[in-house]
Scaffold this motif. Structure first.
Motif, mmCIF file in Angstrom:
data_model
loop_
_atom_site.group_PDB
_atom_site.id
_atom_site.type_symbol
_atom_site.label_atom_id
_atom_site.label_comp_id
_atom_site.label_asym_id
_atom_site.label_seq_id
_atom_site.Cartn_x
_atom_site.Cartn_y
_atom_site.Cartn_z
ATOM 1 N N ALA A 14 4.655 -15.150 7.428
ATOM 2 C CA ALA A 14 3.990 -13.872 7.684
ATOM 3 C C ALA A 14 4.202 -12.898 6.528
ATOM 4 O O ALA A 14 3.257 -12.243 6.062
ATOM 5 C CB ALA A 14 4.510 -13.265 8.985
ATOM 6 N N LEU A 15 5.414 -12.825 6.024
ATOM 7 C CA LEU A 15 5.729 -11.901 4.938
ATOM 8 C C LEU A 15 5.021 -12.287 3.645
ATOM 9 O O LEU A 15 4.324 -11.466 3.029
ATOM 10 C CB LEU A 15 7.246 -11.849 4.728
ATOM 11 N N PHE A 16 5.174 -13.541 3.221
ATOM 12 C CA PHE A 16 4.571 -13.968 1.958
ATOM 13 C C PHE A 16 3.056 -14.048 2.039
ATOM 14 O O PHE A 16 2.362 -13.818 1.049
ATOM 15 C CB PHE A 16 5.147 -15.304 1.513
ATOM 16 N N GLY A 17 2.511 -14.383 3.213
ATOM 17 C CA GLY A 17 1.055 -14.378 3.366
ATOM 18 C C GLY A 17 0.486 -12.983 3.188
ATOM 19 O O GLY A 17 -0.538 -12.792 2.522
ATOM 20 N N THR A 18 1.168 -11.998 3.767
ATOM 21 C CA THR A 18 0.730 -10.605 3.616
ATOM 22 C C THR A 18 0.886 -10.136 2.180
ATOM 23 O O THR A 18 -0.006 -9.478 1.623
ATOM 24 C CB THR A 18 1.530 -9.697 4.572
ATOM 25 N N LEU A 19 2.012 -10.452 1.556
ATOM 26 C CA LEU A 19 2.223 -10.056 0.158
ATOM 27 C C LEU A 19 1.223 -10.734 -0.772
ATOM 28 O O LEU A 19 0.712 -10.103 -1.708
ATOM 29 C CB LEU A 19 3.654 -10.395 -0.270
ATOM 30 N N TYR A 20 0.910 -11.995 -0.514
ATOM 31 C CA TYR A 20 -0.066 -12.705 -1.340
ATOM 32 C C TYR A 20 -1.440 -12.057 -1.206
ATOM 33 O O TYR A 20 -2.141 -11.856 -2.189
ATOM 34 C CB TYR A 20 -0.115 -14.176 -0.918
ATOM 35 N N PHE A 21 -1.817 -11.707 0.019
ATOM 36 C CA PHE A 21 -3.115 -11.067 0.229
ATOM 37 C C PHE A 21 -3.162 -9.697 -0.441
ATOM 38 O O PHE A 21 -4.166 -9.329 -1.059
ATOM 39 C CB PHE A 21 -3.420 -10.930 1.721
ATOM 40 N N SER A 22 -2.073 -8.933 -0.336
ATOM 41 C CA SER A 22 -2.072 -7.601 -0.948
ATOM 42 C C SER A 22 -2.104 -7.674 -2.474
ATOM 43 O O SER A 22 -2.644 -6.774 -3.121
ATOM 44 C CB SER A 22 -0.865 -6.794 -0.475
ATOM 45 N N ALA A 23 -1.575 -8.733 -3.056
ATOM 46 C CA ALA A 23 -1.581 -8.864 -4.511
ATOM 47 C C ALA A 23 -2.933 -9.367 -5.032
ATOM 48 O O ALA A 23 -3.321 -9.047 -6.154
ATOM 49 C CB ALA A 23 -0.473 -9.810 -4.957
ATOM 50 N N TYR A 24 -3.664 -10.151 -4.225
ATOM 51 C CA TYR A 24 -4.921 -10.756 -4.673
ATOM 52 C C TYR A 24 -6.068 -10.391 -3.737
ATOM 53 O O TYR A 24 -6.848 -11.244 -3.333
ATOM 54 C CB TYR A 24 -4.776 -12.272 -4.749
#
Length: 176
Positions: A35-45
């Motif tokens: 959940a954390l890395f999926g959200t961070l990945y989406f916010s970065a790209y």
């Protein structure tokens, strides 16, 4: 099998079934990371990725890591002697409960040693430069910089070895 061996197996089976419920601690950690890395990945790209696709990509990567951990746990699990994998009889079957694949830890250790030996072989001309930098920092009193120099030199030597050998590249590039 002796009674002590039977008691040991019963204790192992008792601890194996008394888990944290349907999701263990490791599964909860991986779900939180997903959940954390999926959200961070989406916010970065945001411009390049959709929200579901970012979770799919992060889930595939974490799923691979989770699968490797589960595989190594399965290989190192203590099992009765009749369940030990002996590679076609090349290894003798032990008398007491032991790991499912007894010599996997030693084989993995020798694999890492072989890769490090190849890295040193391909970077042999750079060893004098590394030694010169370390000795220069020590002589000038910059000994507090040695951990940073060590990390930078290690990464540099790994990249030099990866560039020099197509055989080592897949193993070294997975570290980054």
């Amino acid at each position: 099998m002796s009674t002590a061996g039977m008691q040991f197996l019963a204790a192992l089976q008792g601890t194996a079934t008394s888990g944290d419920g349907p999701l263990g601690t490791m599964e909860i950690v991986f779900l939180v990371l997903w959940a954390l890395f999926g959200t961070l990945y989406f916010s970065a790209y945001k411009r390049d990725e959709s929200l579901p696709m970012s979770y799919v990509k992060v889930g595939c990567l974490l799923g691979f890591v989770y699968g490797v951990i589960v595989l190594f746990d399965w290989m190192q699990a203590v099992v009765p002697p009749e369940e030990v994998i002996t590679f076609g009889g090349l290894l003798s079957t032990p008398e007491v409960p032991t790991a499912r694949i007894p010599f996997m830890g030693a084989a993995f250790t020798w694999f890492i040693v072989a890769i490090l030996a190849l890295v040193l072989f391909y970077a042999r001309r750079k060893i004098t430069t590394v030694g010169g930098v370390v000795l220069s920092a020590w002589d000038r009193g910059h000994w507090y910089m040695l951990p940073v120099i060590f990390i930078l030199m290690t990464v540099g030597l790994l990249l030099v070895a990866a560039a020099a050998s197509p055989v080592l590249s897949p193993f070294i590039y997975t570290l980054f």
